[in-house]
Design an enzyme around this catalytic site. Structure first.
Site, PDB file in Angstrom:
ATOM      1  N   ASP A   1       0.776  -1.188   0.024  1.00  0.00           N
ATOM      2  CA  ASP A   1       0.075   0.035  -0.059  1.00  0.00           C
ATOM      3  C   ASP A   1       0.938   1.234   0.074  1.00  0.00           C
ATOM      4  O   ASP A   1       1.420   1.445   1.057  1.00  0.00           O
ATOM      5  CB  ASP A   1      -0.829  -0.031   1.030  1.00  0.00           C
ATOM      6  CG  ASP A   1      -1.871   1.164   1.093  1.00  0.00           C
ATOM      7  OD1 ASP A   1      -2.261   1.709   0.047  1.00  0.00           O
ATOM      8  OD2 ASP A   1      -2.207   1.685   2.284  1.00  0.00           O
TER       9      ASP A   1
ATOM     10  N   ASP B   1      -2.567   1.266   7.064  1.00  0.00           N
ATOM     11  CA  ASP B   1      -1.703   1.044   5.801  1.00  0.00           C
ATOM     12  C   ASP B   1      -1.277  -0.412   5.813  1.00  0.00           C
ATOM     13  O   ASP B   1      -1.170  -1.270   4.677  1.00  0.00           O
ATOM     14  CB  ASP B   1      -0.552   1.784   5.898  1.00  0.00           C
ATOM     15  CG  ASP B   1      -0.867   3.473   5.931  1.00  0.00           C
ATOM     16  OD1 ASP B   1      -1.142   4.271   5.073  1.00  0.00           O
ATOM     17  OD2 ASP B   1      -1.190   3.542   7.252  1.00  0.00           O
TER      18      ASP B   1
ATOM     19  N   GLU C   1      -1.263  -1.171  -4.838  1.00  0.00           N
ATOM     20  CA  GLU C   1      -2.461  -0.479  -4.954  1.00  0.00           C
ATOM     21  C   GLU C   1      -2.408   0.588  -6.130  1.00  0.00           C
ATOM     22  O   GLU C   1      -1.238   1.364  -6.038  1.00  0.00           O
ATOM     23  CB  GLU C   1      -2.770   0.224  -3.373  1.00  0.00           C
ATOM     24  CG  GLU C   1      -4.316   0.806  -3.741  1.00  0.00           C
ATOM     25  CD  GLU C   1      -4.797   1.192  -2.411  1.00  0.00           C
ATOM     26  OE1 GLU C   1      -5.138   0.605  -1.532  1.00  0.00           O
ATOM     27  OE2 GLU C   1      -5.069   2.361  -2.298  1.00  0.00           O
TER      28      GLU C   1
END
Lengths: 182, 182
Positions: free
Chosen positions: A7, A141, A68
């Site tokens: 992420d 996260d 992501e």
């Protein structure tokens, strides 16, 4: 199949590794967050982030890396840093020859919770349940990185296998053209 | 002072090297464009771009690297690729220990043409005149990279020297705190 989910972010970059196969609950291998100091200039923060991701990749040797997909949104300044962090993650993974997949936040939410509009808390509690953890991974996260990795395992890396097949075919086409041209 | 200017992009990344001192016309050292195939996935395009920038840096050994600052604009998909290309440029430069400066398009235009709103053609023809070339460098990305490098020379790398001074002071502060804490 072992997947490293990333992420991306400059201030906090979530990193999560899971082992699993499609359709079954995966197991947790490692989870954490890479941080870079906000008072460093962006270029040097990217160098620090690269070094952290190198360590995660060489320690856990995943079969694939899922990052992501970043979209331009409200906070333009933050989004540029996030896009650059994502670029560094993709670069490091591809440099080592790992397949790199991008999943959108709503693809990840849908895979984990059944709804593309699920909130952060819902993703965190589903990750906790799927991986049979005692508590949701903190910060968010870290949980998001695990959700990405789980999403990628459950999708069976299909996106990559298709892309790889296309790439291989292109390679064949080019080689054939090269031979024909001679 | 030798500066490598980088106009970041995945399809075309402009690269330009000039030698010069503030207030005088710099001289051209090298100019070119790095291209990556649009049919490759982004991760592998970033790996190719990294390799190209590595070559330019090791060939020309600049004193500083100037990269165009990317803003989120109309074409969101393109801007993400551009931001990631800029990230890779900054990463490579910082990894080698070079100072990295970011200049906005309007800062560059103002430095080269006197107007922050100058058009591409105007920048190209001013770069041609300043460097005493026979014709404007093509494509525009190459001319933009030279404009960035010239802008950075003329600003005397001041942005970096200031930043470096701040960074050094921070380092001193931290060391001092570390000593005090013991």
């Amino acid at each position: 199949m072992r997947v490293l989910g990333i992420d991306p972010g400059l201030t906090r970059c979530g990193l999560g590794v899971v082992d699993g196969v499609p359709g079954r609950p995966p197991t947790l291998v490692a989870v954490g967050v890479a941080r870079t100091p906000p008072d460093l200039d962006t270029a040097r923060r990217l160098v620090r982030l690269e070094a952290e991701i190198e360590i995660w990749i060489s320690t856990h040797r995943p079969d694939a890396v899922a990052v992501e997909r970043v979209f331009a949104q409200h906070n333009v300044q933050t989004v540029m840093g996030t896009a650059q962090a994502a670029g560094v993650a993709m670069l490091v993974a591809a440099r080592h020859g790992y397949p790199v997949a991008l999943h959108t936040p709503s693809e990840v939410k849908a895979a984990i919770t059944g709804s593309g509009r699920a909130g952060k808390d819902q993703v965190g509690s589903m990750v906790t349940r799927i991986l049979r953890l005692d508590a949701p991974p903190k910060p968010a996260d870290a949980a998001d990185a695990l959700a990405l990795a789980i999403c990628h395992v459950w999708r069976g890396g299909a996106q990559n296998r298709l892309q790889d097949a296309i790439d291989r075919q292109r390679q064949v086409d080019r080689t054939t053209q090269g031979v024909r041209a001679r």
